[in-house]
Design an enzyme around this catalytic site. Structure first.
Site, mmCIF file in Angstrom:
data_model
loop_
_atom_site.group_PDB
_atom_site.id
_atom_site.type_symbol
_atom_site.label_atom_id
_atom_site.label_comp_id
_atom_site.label_asym_id
_atom_site.label_seq_id
_atom_site.Cartn_x
_atom_site.Cartn_y
_atom_site.Cartn_z
ATOM 1 C CG ASP A 97 39.010 47.726 42.881
ATOM 2 O OD1 ASP A 97 38.506 47.329 41.926
ATOM 3 O OD2 ASP A 97 40.394 47.900 43.171
ATOM 4 C CG ASP A 128 38.686 52.864 36.584
ATOM 5 O OD1 ASP A 128 38.384 51.382 36.273
ATOM 6 O OD2 ASP A 128 39.677 53.022 37.235
ATOM 7 C CD GLU A 162 42.172 47.257 37.455
ATOM 8 O OE1 GLU A 162 42.712 47.171 36.482
ATOM 9 O OE2 GLU A 162 41.475 48.337 38.073
HETATM 10 ZN ZN LIG Z 1 39.584 50.640 36.007
#
Ligand SMILES: [Zn+2]
Length: 413
Positions: A97, A128, A162
């Site tokens: 995610d 990320d 997350e």
């Molecule tokens: Zn992350």
């Protein structure tokens, strides 16, 4: 017989595969319901295909029921490759995610179509946490493609949720499939790091957000004797709360800063005009506490300070816990996962990586809560959640080599 240099050479040629993976992953928008999306399904489908391409010995989709998401669940994937040697396995966890791009006018390109600019790949999610997945994945691919046999057993875990709490991601996996992991396994979470890859995060501070409400009596500012000025009371309380720093003054060199912090932050607006003495203040403090302290003790001490200031000022003061997260026991600085990362970083870059603590909040904490030592590590520019988020291809390649080194590492060390 193979040589690690063959594998490193192969990885040095991975610029195009890195770009290709990043392009395809970024195009599959994976936003959780709390971030205005329907879940990670499309991206996980792609990841599932990628993992299957490397012929895992085990691959499992773990669905966490979530009524708000597409088809009523959030997808998680676990794949494992059996190593030639017995011993501890390496697990690498990445999350699928992303967070939303935020204000689009701050982006110089479409967040979901990567832009390649020299060494830089720009797009939402490229750091990320696609950097983490891509490097852990390509390390396996390089070993397979080189014809070498994988030495350690390697598991890749790609989780949902997350960014919004991990309840439907790692927490769900640990609750229902916790037996996948053994305490002697090396668990790496490449979801934070620094520019030269020398930071191995093994500990975090506890987080405590306190809310204070100071009640006095509002009146005209020309006749203060008729009221009770809550702003003065709040100011006194803020100064008095500094005593927390003195009482909980211990120091821990893993962290920067090495001490617990107690910072007053948000202060709600009170009266809108100058000629009124305010009768109510609300403010908050953000406390980051070294893991060796018990949060209950902090709360009790803060409560005593509140009572004392209330008695001194004649104001009514309430304190509430707005949010708390008690840090789990840290991963030990001499844990095998730390040693394996240090050795691999030294081998690949010649640098000395150090175990460190951070102010709070990584997904690795959920492993630690279960007594599974986990380390957070990557080499990255730290652009997560920013507009024009980017990763550096050279750093992804470095991390790919580090993972390959760990996968093929000496199991006795
Ligand atoms: Zn992350």
């Amino acid at each position: 017989m193979y040589h690690m240099t063959d594998i490193y050479d192969r990885i040095d040629g991975y610029r195009e595969p890195v770009i290709e993976l990043q392009r395809n992953l970024t195009a599959k928008v994976a936003l959780g319901p709390l971030n205005g999306g329907t879940g990670e399904h499309e991206k996980m489908d792609l990841i599932s295909h990628l993992l299957r391409d490397l012929e895992p010995d085990m691959i499992q989709e773990i669905r966490a029921p979530d009524d708000r998401a597409q088809d009523g669940y959030r997808p998680n994937l676990v794949a494992k490759w059996q190593g030639a040697e017995q011993g501890s396995a390496v697990w690498v966890l990445a999350h699928a995610d992303i967070v939303p791009p935020g204000n689009l006018s701050l982006w110089q390109s479409d967040p979901y179509r990567i832009k390649v600019d020299g060494d830089r790949i720009i797009g939402r999610g490229v750091e990320d946490n696609q950097h983490g997945f891509v490097s852990a994945y390509l390390a396996l691919k390089a070993i397979k493609d080189s014809g070498a046999s994988l030495k350690r057993s390697v598991g890749l875990i790609v989780v949902a949720d997350e960014e919004t709490g991990s309840r439907y991601g790692l927490c769900h996996i640990l609750k229902h499939h916790g037996d996948l992991f053994r305490p002697e396994d090396l668990i790496i979470v490449p979801d934070a790091g620094n520019e030269d890859g020398t930071m191995i995060e093994i500990a975090e501070k506890s987080m405590l957000w306190l809310k204070f409400t100071v009640k006095g009596r509002q009146c005209h500012a020309s006749t203060p004797q008729k009221g009770k000025n809550s702003l003065v009371g709040a100011a006194q309380l803020i100064l008095a709360l500094a005593a927390l720093k003195e009482k909980f003054a211990s120091s821990n060199p893993l962290f920067s800063p090495p001490v617990s912090t107690f910072e007053p932050t948000k202060f709600l607006a009170n009266v809108s005009n100058i000629n009124t003495i305010p009768g109510k203040e609300v403010f908050f403090a953000d406390c980051r506490i070294l893991p060796e302290h018990d949060l209950n003790e902090i709360i009790e001490t803060a409560g005593n300070i509140v009572s004392k200031v209330a008695a001194e000022t004649g104001l009514e003061i309430e304190m509430e816990t707005d949010h708390r997260h008690d840090a789990p026991s840290p991963t030990m600085a001499d844990a095998p996962v730390v040693a394996a990362l240090q050795t691999a970083v030294r081998t690949v870059t010649g640098r000395e990586a150090k175990p460190m603590g951070i102010g709070g909040g990584t997904v690795a904490a959920f492993f630690r809560e279960k007594g599974l030592p986990a380390a957070v590590w990557s080499t990255c520019p730290d652009t997560a959640h920013q507009p024009n988020e980017y990763c550096l291809i050279s750093q992804v390649i470095t991390d790919t080599k580090v993972f390959a080194t760990i996968y093929q590492g000496d199991l006795s060390g």
